[in-house]
Motif scaffolding. Sequence first.
Motif, PDB file in Angstrom:
ATOM      1  N   LEU A  10       0.763  -1.248  -0.164  1.00 16.89           N
ATOM      2  CA  LEU A  10       0.020   0.116   0.030  1.00 16.89           C
ATOM      3  C   LEU A  10       0.922   1.209   0.144  1.00 16.89           C
ATOM      4  CD1 LEU A  10      -2.687  -0.988   2.733  1.00 16.89           C
ATOM      5  CD2 LEU A  10      -2.740  -1.292   0.239  1.00 16.89           C
ATOM      6  N   GLY A  11       0.298   2.295  -0.470  1.00 16.92           N
ATOM      7  CA  GLY A  11       0.937   3.605  -0.187  1.00 16.92           C
ATOM      8  C   GLY A  11       1.810   3.751  -1.692  1.00 16.92           C
ATOM      9  N   CYS A  12       3.207   4.614  -1.082  1.00 13.28           N
ATOM     10  CA  CYS A  12       4.021   5.358  -2.130  1.00 13.28           C
ATOM     11  C   CYS A  12       4.897   4.395  -2.751  1.00 13.28           C
ATOM     12  CB  CYS A  12       4.788   6.328  -1.619  1.00 13.28           C
ATOM     13  SG  CYS A  12       5.758   5.675  -0.421  1.00 13.28           S
ATOM     14  N   ALA A  13       5.579   4.765  -3.912  1.00 15.48           N
ATOM     15  CA  ALA A  13       6.614   3.917  -4.438  1.00 15.48           C
ATOM     16  C   ALA A  13       7.717   3.436  -3.722  1.00 15.48           C
ATOM     17  CB  ALA A  13       7.007   4.743  -5.763  1.00 15.48           C
ATOM     18  N   ASN A  46       2.081  -4.742   3.479  1.00 13.64           N
ATOM     19  CA  ASN A  46       3.069  -3.475   3.633  1.00 13.64           C
ATOM     20  C   ASN A  46       2.194  -2.066   3.928  1.00 13.64           C
ATOM     21  OD1 ASN A  46       5.343  -2.162   4.017  1.00 13.64           O
ATOM     22  ND2 ASN A  46       6.083  -2.273   2.103  1.00 13.64           N
ATOM     23  N   THR A  47       1.836  -1.785   4.813  1.00 10.58           N
ATOM     24  CA  THR A  47       0.890  -0.720   5.299  1.00 10.58           C
ATOM     25  C   THR A  47       1.575   0.800   4.893  1.00 10.58           C
ATOM     26  OG1 THR A  47       1.638  -0.645   7.649  1.00 10.58           O
ATOM     27  CG2 THR A  47      -0.141  -2.169   6.831  1.00 10.58           C
ATOM     28  N   SER A  58      -5.162   1.104   5.288  1.00  8.29           N
ATOM     29  CA  SER A  58      -4.542   0.122   5.969  1.00  8.29           C
ATOM     30  C   SER A  58      -4.944  -0.627   6.989  1.00  8.29           C
ATOM     31  CB  SER A  58      -3.158   0.625   6.645  1.00  8.29           C
ATOM     32  OG  SER A  58      -2.325   1.075   5.567  1.00  8.29           O
ATOM     33  N   ILE A  59      -6.132  -0.185   7.657  1.00  7.05           N
ATOM     34  CA  ILE A  59      -6.935  -0.705   8.707  1.00  7.05           C
ATOM     35  C   ILE A  59      -7.898  -1.492   7.958  1.00  7.05           C
ATOM     36  CG2 ILE A  59      -8.618  -0.584  10.331  1.00  7.05           C
ATOM     37  CD1 ILE A  59      -5.773   0.312  11.522  1.00  7.05           C
ATOM     38  N   VAL A  79       1.607  -8.131   9.359  1.00  8.91           N
ATOM     39  CA  VAL A  79       1.465  -6.639   9.166  1.00  8.91           C
ATOM     40  C   VAL A  79       2.771  -6.001   9.249  1.00  8.91           C
ATOM     41  CG1 VAL A  79       0.435  -4.507  10.114  1.00  8.91           C
ATOM     42  CG2 VAL A  79      -1.102  -6.632  10.082  1.00  8.91           C
ATOM     43  N   LEU A  80       3.046  -5.326   8.194  1.00  3.34           N
ATOM     44  CA  LEU A  80       4.396  -4.590   8.248  1.00  3.34           C
ATOM     45  C   LEU A  80       4.410  -3.246   7.894  1.00  3.34           C
ATOM     46  CD1 LEU A  80       5.643  -7.050   5.341  1.00  3.34           C
ATOM     47  CD2 LEU A  80       5.350  -7.643   7.784  1.00  3.34           C
TER      48      LEU A  80
END
Length: 435
Positions: A10-13, A46-47, A58-59, A79-80
């Motif tokens: 999840l999230g950014c590069a 990967n949060t 993420s949740i 959960v990372l």
Amino acid sequence: MGDKVFILSLGCAKNQVDSEKLAGMMTSQGFEIVDSLDAADIVLVNTCAFIEPAVKESIDALLGLEELKASGKAKKIGVLGCLLNRYGDDLKKEFPTVDIWAKAEEWDKVLAYLGKDKPNTSCVRGFIPETVKWSRYIKIAEGCNNRCSYCTIPEIRGPLRSRPIKEIVEEAQFLASQGAKELCLVGQDLAAYGMEIDGQSHLTELLDILDKDLPSDLWIRLLYLHPAHIDGKMLDFISSCRKVLRYLNIPIQHVDDEILSSMNRKVTEKDLRKIFSYARSIDPDFTLRTTIIIGFPGEDEGKFEKVLRFLEDMEIDRVGAFLYSPEDGTEAATLGRQVPERIKQERYDTLMELQAFLSLRRQERFLNRTLKVLVEENHNYDGYALGRSYREAPEVDGVIVIKNANNLVPGSFVNAKVVSVSEHDMEAEVIFDEG
């Protein structure tokens, strides 16, 4: 083969880079990385925890993991990353069925949970479902020292830690050997690379080596440069490189001096105008992308209007805009003069309407011109392909629709003439060599 593992990034590069490194470590220890949740024995997420919407995403993913485990579809769940960095033991209490916990970059803990040792040698990057082999990201530094008043990154990821040049070059060469045609350099602030060592940016030193040592038919794209660390010499150097694209993502966040000071951005409107004007003077076709935070505490109509004028005066090609949200633990969350959500949304709509007009005007510069295009998808049955030029970064910008696809191969470069444009995308036709 050992257990099958699915990694959701999840999230950014920068998170994607971390996930690929974890995938490489796990593959070296006998695990099989799979592209489908249904095929996995172990599911890891990967949060991201940068802002409130990312925390929510993420949740939601964690709740989904618990359901997978309860249904028996996954043997173990993990959960990372950043969410654990930010919320720690409180998060563990809320999700007692999680088997594996690891903060960002603590990937050896994942292996330890699974009864494996950390590899003795540095692992190569692996592949996850998001990986596109011809366009890869390289993280040149971790953490940040800028301390912007609205930002949680220093709390989550810690202070700036730049990777050694030799290590970055070796990784770039490895990715090129795997078929990479575009390497996107990422970090919280590329322009601050190496500044924790002696107070000086070493970005141009890194770029000089990459420009000389990498294969000739390869793009280097720079993402996320804080304007406080950019000067004319850096822009001159970038423009002199053969492989570094004339595309810069410089998040300004705002233009008004009072707001910039409150954000702790360490620049003024005059500084920003100097940087962007100089880039335009080097090359009128320089592609300039920025980010704006809308509705920061204290922003009134006059301050917002300054942002609109700046975008128009500087002819910004691309803009990402976000509504300000107060984040727990940040200085900005304690400020008064918060802007109502309704006003934020109205300003967002106004800004994006202006930017659509500006983007179209910039796109029109390229009508009937030829661009080098990296092919990414081929839809032979429908007679077209999709690609990007130097003007479009992966995931965040538009695409070029190639009308006469003719079995173009993803991951290859072609020259294409632009035949029509819209606010974000272009249509083009491949120019085939005669004979």
